[in-house]
Design a protein around this motif. Structure first.
Motif, PDB file in Angstrom:
ATOM      1  N   LEU A  98       0.795  -1.238   0.179  1.00 24.26           N
ATOM      2  CA  LEU A  98       0.137  -0.065   0.142  1.00 24.26           C
ATOM      3  C   LEU A  98       0.934   1.295   0.111  1.00 24.26           C
ATOM      4  N   ASN A  99       1.987   1.341   0.744  1.00 27.56           N
ATOM      5  CA  ASN A  99       3.061   2.302   0.703  1.00 27.56           C
ATOM      6  C   ASN A  99       3.428   2.672  -0.553  1.00 27.56           C
ATOM      7  N   LYS A 102       0.894   4.058  -2.874  1.00 25.66           N
ATOM      8  CA  LYS A 102       0.124   5.507  -2.625  1.00 25.66           C
ATOM      9  C   LYS A 102       1.286   6.309  -2.287  1.00 25.66           C
ATOM     10  N   GLN A 103       2.589   5.696  -1.882  1.00 21.81           N
ATOM     11  CA  GLN A 103       3.730   6.692  -1.339  1.00 21.81           C
ATOM     12  C   GLN A 103       5.107   6.603  -2.191  1.00 21.81           C
ATOM     13  N   ARG A 104       5.199   5.409  -3.010  1.00 21.13           N
ATOM     14  CA  ARG A 104       6.390   5.274  -3.443  1.00 21.13           C
ATOM     15  C   ARG A 104       7.575   5.426  -2.810  1.00 21.13           C
ATOM     16  N   ASP A 105       7.297   4.955  -1.676  1.00 22.70           N
ATOM     17  CA  ASP A 105       8.325   5.107  -0.474  1.00 22.70           C
ATOM     18  C   ASP A 105       7.911   4.220   0.734  1.00 22.70           C
ATOM     19  N   HIS A 106       8.887   4.105   1.812  1.00 22.98           N
ATOM     20  CA  HIS A 106       8.567   3.313   3.028  1.00 22.98           C
ATOM     21  C   HIS A 106       8.054   1.799   2.641  1.00 22.98           C
ATOM     22  N   ARG A 186       3.848   5.249  16.898  1.00 23.44           N
ATOM     23  CA  ARG A 186       4.135   5.540  15.359  1.00 23.44           C
ATOM     24  C   ARG A 186       3.391   4.314  14.513  1.00 23.44           C
ATOM     25  N   MET A 187       3.467   4.899  13.213  1.00 24.44           N
ATOM     26  CA  MET A 187       2.928   3.631  12.176  1.00 24.44           C
ATOM     27  C   MET A 187       3.372   3.986  11.001  1.00 24.44           C
ATOM     28  N   TYR A 188       4.084   3.235  10.232  1.00 21.50           N
ATOM     29  CA  TYR A 188       4.882   3.270   9.275  1.00 21.50           C
ATOM     30  C   TYR A 188       4.146   2.483   8.114  1.00 21.50           C
ATOM     31  N   GLY A 189       3.536   1.255   8.279  1.00 23.31           N
ATOM     32  CA  GLY A 189       2.651   0.760   7.318  1.00 23.31           C
ATOM     33  C   GLY A 189       3.479  -0.238   6.586  1.00 23.31           C
ATOM     34  N   HIS A 197      13.266   0.074  12.193  1.00 26.30           N
ATOM     35  CA  HIS A 197      13.388   1.028  13.297  1.00 26.30           C
ATOM     36  C   HIS A 197      13.787   0.557  14.734  1.00 26.30           C
TER      37      HIS A 197
END
Lengths: 261, 261
Positions: A98-99, A102-106, A186-189, A197
């Motif tokens: 999903l990241n 939607k984010q092209r990152d993480h 925290r929540m990075y997905g 981390h």
């Protein structure tokens, strides 16, 4: 069961493979992604997940021909055979899809080797930051082949922790109480990014409901650094099943188990 | 009220100032931090917050001598004078201090200029990634002086959103229902870093209870990109007070206001 010389050879070849797959992933992100859903609307798969897994499977069949290979995209529809004997490679071709979409990152690419059920080699590639975290059980944990320091063993109230959002809202194991007692939430997905981390001491712990490919690699690296990988209520992890996993410092585990047990 | 020539001069000087403060921050991270608490055990201030604010204040007094300066570390103890006339510079010397202390990553330095209450210049420095996001109202929004594209106006159920952890658990504005309707929930622990993700289209929205210095800069950049900055229940933001802020695409705002109103 592989000997040390064989494992050293695996490690060298698999590191090269992961850099290759990581580079291809970045190249493919410039073209439109083909996105499909699996079990639910937020459980995505893309052409890149599938291409990565195919490439990793085919190379692993050359690297370790007699091994069994379990990968998210081919394996998620089936009940996994629970036989742990021999070498099992466990692939997550894109963790945090999903990241990725939607984010092209993480997001991460992950790979692990379990020998007769024993966590042995583990790799987490943080693709966008271009860092490869890896460990060989008993031989240390590394980022880009530099030794990682053991994280400080801090308590929950001094630590940031990550909890999966759906798990937090379901609250089956008092995750909301765990979050309240932590210094911050925290929540990075992406399990891979969240575990990185914890490895670096930036989070004191991470908990989520995880499939085998979400935790197999992180477990090898975390345990090599003296971190604990068990269930959120202090049970051993079942390698080829889903578990509500807790990856954390010893003290964070103790503090959380006092809440969940 | 400043004219365009003056604002252009401010912009040039302030960008230099922010790179200077960012470099000093990174240097100071190599020495032990002096950490103190403010209102509660998770409301931290360090020597670096204080040193950054002092440097920014002293340089801003040279850059714009007649302006009023509001900064987190000097101002958080007082009720702020609500008079909005003239130029007001609003400083957040370290946004995400808990991340700064525990993670040495995921924090920002922020600065904004409001002219007679009007959001005019805004700067978010993502220190560890070395990116400066900025906007000048009516003159575009930029990252490292490259123009930012307007984010796609997607609905809540297609978007990842960030919600502050304490706000989510308090659930005063049905934040848990908002999270359930989103494609996924994220939490990075710094308003600046979270707003940067909204600016880049990586999040469809972000909501938290924010002080003036937490939102002043992000608001300028977000509005310049066509994003909405209002309260979570569709009220205008009060510049010099605390607000439960929503920064989001138009469609995400509509979807959230249907839940909160």
């Amino acid at each position: 069961m592989s000997n040390n010389k064989e494992l050293e050879e695996f490690d060298r070849k698999v590191q090269n493979l992961l850099w290759l797959v990581s580079d291809q992933t970045i190249k493919r992100m410039n073209a439109p992604l083909v996105v499909d859903t699996k079990s639910s609307s937020d459980d995505l798969v893309t052409n890149v997940d599938q291409q990565n897994e195919r490439l990793m499977r085919s190379q692993l069949m050359n690297i370790d021909p007699s091994a069994r290979i379990v990968g998210e995209e081919e394996s998620f529809r089936h009940q996994l055979d629970q036989n742990l004997s021999g070498n099992i490679w466990i692939i997550d071709p894109i963790d945090g899809t999903l990241n990725f979409v939607k984010q092209r990152d993480h997001f991460a690419i992950m790979l692990a080797l379990y020998c007769d059920g024993q966590p042995t080699l583990g790799y987490i590639m943080d693709v966008m930051n271009k860092h490869l975290y890896h460990a060989w059980r008993g031989h240390g944990a590394y980022v880009d082949n530099k030794r990682l320091a053991k994280p400080v063993d801090a308590h929950l109230d001094e630590s940031l922790i990550a909890i999966n959002g759906w798990q937090l809202m379901k609250n089956n194991f008092q995750q909301q109480e765990i979050a309240r007692r932590a210094a911050g939430l925290r929540m990075y997905g992406s399990a891979g990014i969240e575990i990185v981390h914890v490895l670096k001491g930036q989070l004191g712990g991470y908990t989520s409901r995880l499939k085998p490919w979400d935790i197999a690699a992180g477990r090898v690296i975390a345990e090599e650094l003296g971190l604990i990988v068990k269930t959120i209520d202090d049970q051993p992890i079942n390698v080829l099943s889903s578990n509500t996993v807790l990856v954390a410092t010893k003290k964070v585990c103790q503090d959380i188990w006092q809440i969940t047990k």
